[in-house]
Structure formats: structure tokens, C-alpha cells
Scaffold this motif. Structure first.
Motif, short mmCIF file in Angstrom:
data_model
loop_
_atom_site.label_atom_id
_atom_site.label_comp_id
_atom_site.label_asym_id
_atom_site.label_seq_id
_atom_site.Cartn_x
_atom_site.Cartn_y
_atom_site.Cartn_z
N ALA A 255 -14.21 3.09 -6.13
CA ALA A 255 -13.66 2.83 -7.46
C ALA A 255 -12.61 3.87 -7.85
O ALA A 255 -11.67 3.57 -8.57
N GLN A 256 -12.78 5.10 -7.36
CA GLN A 256 -11.82 6.16 -7.67
C GLN A 256 -10.75 6.31 -6.58
O GLN A 256 -9.65 6.77 -6.85
N LEU A 257 -11.07 5.93 -5.36
CA LEU A 257 -10.17 6.10 -4.22
C LEU A 257 -10.16 4.80 -3.41
O LEU A 257 -10.96 4.63 -2.49
N PRO A 258 -9.29 3.85 -3.75
CA PRO A 258 -9.32 2.51 -3.14
C PRO A 258 -9.21 2.51 -1.63
O PRO A 258 -9.72 1.61 -0.97
N GLY A 259 -8.56 3.54 -1.06
CA GLY A 259 -8.40 3.60 0.38
C GLY A 259 -9.70 3.79 1.14
O GLY A 259 -9.74 3.63 2.37
N LEU A 260 -10.79 4.11 0.44
CA LEU A 260 -12.09 4.24 1.09
C LEU A 260 -12.70 2.90 1.49
O LEU A 260 -13.64 2.85 2.28
N ASN A 261 -12.17 1.81 0.93
CA ASN A 261 -12.74 0.49 1.17
C ASN A 261 -12.89 0.20 2.66
O ASN A 261 -11.94 0.37 3.43
N THR A 262 -14.09 -0.19 3.06
CA THR A 262 -14.51 -0.54 4.44
C THR A 262 -14.70 0.67 5.35
O THR A 262 -15.14 0.50 6.49
N VAL B 176 0.84 -1.20 0.00
CA VAL B 176 0.00 0.00 0.00
C VAL B 176 0.88 1.25 0.00
O VAL B 176 1.88 1.33 0.71
N GLN B 177 0.47 2.25 -0.81
CA GLN B 177 1.21 3.49 -0.89
C GLN B 177 0.27 4.68 -0.71
O GLN B 177 -0.96 4.52 -0.71
N ALA B 178 0.83 5.88 -0.62
CA ALA B 178 0.04 7.08 -0.37
C ALA B 178 -1.01 7.30 -1.45
O ALA B 178 -2.13 7.76 -1.17
N ASN B 179 -0.69 6.96 -2.69
CA ASN B 179 -1.65 7.18 -3.78
C ASN B 179 -2.91 6.35 -3.63
O ASN B 179 -3.94 6.66 -4.25
N ASP B 180 -2.87 5.28 -2.83
CA ASP B 180 -4.08 4.50 -2.58
C ASP B 180 -5.10 5.28 -1.77
O ASP B 180 -6.28 4.92 -1.73
N PHE B 181 -4.65 6.35 -1.11
CA PHE B 181 -5.52 7.17 -0.27
C PHE B 181 -5.73 8.56 -0.86
O PHE B 181 -6.17 9.48 -0.17
N PHE B 182 -5.43 8.72 -2.13
CA PHE B 182 -5.37 10.04 -2.76
C PHE B 182 -6.23 10.09 -4.01
O PHE B 182 -6.30 9.13 -4.78
N PHE B 183 -6.90 11.23 -4.21
CA PHE B 183 -7.65 11.50 -5.44
C PHE B 183 -7.48 12.96 -5.79
O PHE B 183 -7.54 13.83 -4.92
N SER B 184 -7.28 13.24 -7.06
CA SER B 184 -7.17 14.63 -7.52
C SER B 184 -8.17 14.85 -8.64
O SER B 184 -8.26 14.02 -9.55
N GLY B 185 -8.91 15.94 -8.58
CA GLY B 185 -9.84 16.22 -9.66
C GLY B 185 -11.07 17.01 -9.28
O GLY B 185 -11.81 17.48 -10.15
N LEU B 186 -11.33 17.20 -7.99
CA LEU B 186 -12.54 17.91 -7.59
C LEU B 186 -12.47 19.41 -7.89
O LEU B 186 -13.49 20.10 -7.77
N HIS B 187 -11.31 19.89 -8.29
CA HIS B 187 -11.19 21.30 -8.68
C HIS B 187 -11.61 21.52 -10.12
O HIS B 187 -11.76 22.67 -10.56
N LEU B 188 -11.82 20.44 -10.86
CA LEU B 188 -12.14 20.55 -12.29
C LEU B 188 -13.64 20.75 -12.51
O LEU B 188 -14.47 20.11 -11.85
N LEU B 189 -13.98 21.63 -13.44
CA LEU B 189 -15.38 21.87 -13.78
C LEU B 189 -15.97 20.64 -14.45
O LEU B 189 -15.35 20.04 -15.34
#
Length: 215
Positions: free
Chosen positions: A81-88, A51-64
Motif C-alpha cells: 500500500a505504501q510501496l507499489p513496487g513490492l507487489n508480487t 512505471v517510474q522510479a517512484n513506484d519503487f521508492f518510499f521515504s519516511g523510515l528516518h522519522l520518529l
């Protein structure tokens, strides 16, 4: 008598074990392993050693969001599906963009309550209580306002301003599900028989056929 007491104690212990069962995560995290073939209520866990930091990271909510569609809105999801670290973890979120007079059509989340925060613009929001009352509870919201839609209830939003609107929705499930009423009723595959819907909506079958053709 002794056997009866032992049975009673055993049944009581079983009852308490069910009532007090721990439904929260039993580890620090369970990053979703999208490649696993194991079927569980959710997704199986990736090996924690990889597991790495990117598993808990998402970028894109600033986009229209692109709202050039028939309803004039766009939902950008941040779910497992977009942020695997949300699982459970039992949470997710969405960004919703609305063109002027655009709507997020009446829909329901079968597995989540939603709390909506207005970032820009003015929205009319509402939800409908369950049968038999079917009471519409609605309010106009401005920037900084917050509104909650209880789990399972049909709700909607409409941009009542002259400029684009943006909102962030937080949901109490990693996979809340969405049932858009019009799509579900008129766009099912195979289609619901027109005479069934005609009787349900108290309209002519021709009206139903026209509606189904749009979905």
C-alpha cells in the motif's frame, strides 16, 4: 490396458505440473495498480510503460514514530500500500518505535515470518509455540541484535530500557497481515458473547465486559 497407461501418464503429468508450478513473479515487476477493479491474489499490474522510479521508492523510515498511545509504540509500515513496487515480490518491512516500557502487543502475522533488527535501545522479545506446548521463547536484545518470529506464531516486543528504542522488521509477504490478540478477542464487531469469553478465560463476565469496553 493402453487406455489405463495413457490415463496414468496423464495423471502423473498433471501431478508434476502442480508440484512444479512457478509461484514466483513471471515478469520483471508488477507495480500495484491501486485504481484497478480487477480482483486477484494481490493487486493487478500497472502498465509497465508508465512505471517510474517512484513506484519503487518510499521515504519516511528516518522519522520518529509517535508513541503517545496506550501501548507506547508505533509501527510505520512499508508494504504494498505504501510501496507499489513490492507487489508480487513477497517482502515488506516496518519501523517500530517504542517509548520506555512501551510494548508491541502480542500479535501474529498469518502470512509472514518476521526478522527483527534492533537499531537503538534494549528490547525483550518473545514468541509462543503452538498447542499443546505453548512454550514461551524469549530473549533480551540490544543494538545490532537480530531475532526471528516464525510465521503464524504469537509474538511481542517490550522496551525494557530507560530510553526510546527503534527496530526494523522485515517480513516475507507484501501483505503479511496482523492479528493483535487483545483487539481481536475483545474488540470484534459485533462483540463475542461475554459468556463465551468468560468461559474461555475462566473469569467472571463482568471482567470481560470491562475489557470489551476498552476496545
Amino acid at each position: 490396458m493402453m487406455a489405463s497407461r495413457v490415463l496414468l501418464v496423464g495423471l502423473t503429468a498433471l501431478l508434476f505440473s502442480v508440484v512444479l508450478a512457478d509461484h514466483s513473479p513471471l515478469q520483471d515487476f508488477c507495480v500495484a495498480d491501486s485504481g484497478s477493479q480487477v480482483l486477484v491474489n494481490g493487486l493487478s499490474c500497472k502498465d509497465s510503460n508508465v512505471v517510474q522510479a517512484n513506484d519503487f521508492f518510499f521515504s519516511g523510515l528516518h522519522l520518529l514514530g509517535n508513541t503517545s498511545n496506550p501501548v507506547g509504540s508505533r509501527v510505520t509500515p512499508v508494504m504494498v500500500a505504501q510501496l507499489p513496487g513490492l507487489n508480487t515480490l513477497g517482502i515488506s518491512m516496518v519501523r517500530i518505535d517504542y517509548a520506555p516500557w512501551g510494548i508491541n502487543p502480542p500479535h501474529t502475522h498469518p502470512r509472514a515470518t518476521e526478522i527483527l533488527t534492533i537499531l537503538e535501545g534494549t528490547l525483550e522479545v518473545g514468541f509462543i509455540t503452538s498447542n499443546p506446548d505453548n512454550r514461551l521463547i524469549t530473549k533480551v536484545l540490544s543494538k545490532g541484535d537480530v531475532f526471528v518470529f516464525p510465521v503464524g506464531l504469537v509474538h511481542f516486543q517490550r522496551n525494557v530500557g530507560k530510553v526510546n528504542a527503534v527496530a526494523i522488521g522485515a517480513l516475507s509477504s507484501q501483505n503479511p497481515g496482523v492479528i493483535t490478540i487483545a483487539n481481536t478477542v475483545f474488540g470484534s464487531k459485533p462483540a463475542i458473547a461475554a459468556d463465551v469469553l468468560a468461559k474461555a478465560f475462566q473469569v467472571d463476565s463482568g471482567v470481560i465486559n470491562k475489557l470489551q469496553s476498552k476496545f
